[in-house]
Write an enzyme that holds these catalytic residues in place. Sequence first.
Site, PDB file in Angstrom:
ATOM      1  N   HIS A 141      54.058  21.390  44.227  1.00 36.31           N
ATOM      2  CA  HIS A 141      55.123  21.120  43.252  1.00 36.31           C
ATOM      3  C   HIS A 141      54.764  19.901  42.399  1.00 36.31           C
ATOM      4  CE1 HIS A 141      57.573  23.017  46.617  1.00 36.31           C
ATOM      5  NE2 HIS A 141      57.898  23.785  45.590  1.00 36.31           N
ATOM      6  N   LYS A 171      50.236  30.209  42.479  1.00 29.30           N
ATOM      7  CA  LYS A 171      50.478  30.635  43.865  1.00 29.30           C
ATOM      8  C   LYS A 171      51.394  31.862  43.876  1.00 29.30           C
ATOM      9  CE  LYS A 171      51.814  30.054  48.349  1.00 29.30           C
ATOM     10  NZ  LYS A 171      53.234  30.142  48.366  1.00 29.30           N
ATOM     11  N   VAL A 178      47.484  24.604  44.737  1.00 32.78           N
ATOM     12  CA  VAL A 178      47.084  23.413  45.505  1.00 32.78           C
ATOM     13  C   VAL A 178      47.044  23.803  46.980  1.00 32.78           C
ATOM     14  CG1 VAL A 178      47.663  21.032  46.096  1.00 32.78           C
ATOM     15  CG2 VAL A 178      48.119  21.897  43.786  1.00 32.78           C
TER      16      VAL A 178
END
Length: 285
Positions: free
Chosen positions: A35, A149, A176
């Site tokens: 995030h 993602k 990530v």
Amino acid sequence: MKVISTVTGIQKQLETTHRKPVGLVPTMGALHEGHLSLVRSATLECAQAVISIYVNPTQFNDKNDLKRYPRTPDSDLKLLNTVLREDDLVFTPTDSEIYPTPDKRVFHFGNLDNVMEAKRRPGHFNGVAQVVSRFFEIVKPDIAYFGQKDFQQVAVIRELVRQLNFHIKISSNPIVREPDGLAMSSRNRLLEPQIRKDAPVIFKTISRAAEMIRKNDIPEIKKYVTGNINERAGFEVEYFEIADDRELRIVESRKEMEKGKKYFGCIAVKAGKIRLIDNIEFPLL
Ligand code: AMP
């Protein structure tokens, strides 16, 4: 940063500061580095960043998933405070702010509605479209930031923007990962210890699959992926598909892969009681 929970409050604040461009990062909280990478992009590219934290009930097809979805408001605000500037906004609305009346809108996204996540989570993307379009109407961002993602979600949001004529740039940001390769996810903290230990098998396997495409055709690759993951106790592949990133057309053999398109191997795995998703780009030959 300022934390605001009402629609009128956020709109008043945006009018007062009147900074452009406005960058929006919609989240469901339980924030992690994935995030924060979106938040950092928003602050780098936009004079005004707005981060929303809202667990949207209409996108949960599984009500148990909604109930156990992690909520960590204090640590979320602490993390955001390390990245945001004085006039950036954190929007933490209640259900009645987002849905003053029940949202009955039904969206149609064609093929995007029929494959992978859409097939396994009926109603999920309709709920995503409801909440994201509400945020777009409230915040009126110039750029909205999403993570690669949620591969299918990005395609759905692009289609939503097209259908509703929003003048909003959609920024899709790289996945990530944890140091061991597991894609960061708010749900990772719900994994049982042994399952968490074994979870890197997902990214390892799809990475190997992306290499295999040079020598092997797709049915063989699918067999490898399913076999390699399912052999771990507690892991079960729900689907593994290779699709392009715009129309999400699933390809079943290498010769169906068209030049000029980008293909991704997309996977959903039941890891213990938790469902995880991941994806990786497949090179064109
Ligand atoms: P969520 O809070 O799960 O709704 O996610 C909010 C946004 O963060 C979505 O656009 C996600 O795709 C993105 N996101 C979640 N995990 C990651 C990650 N590991 N890397 C990059 N973006 C992510």
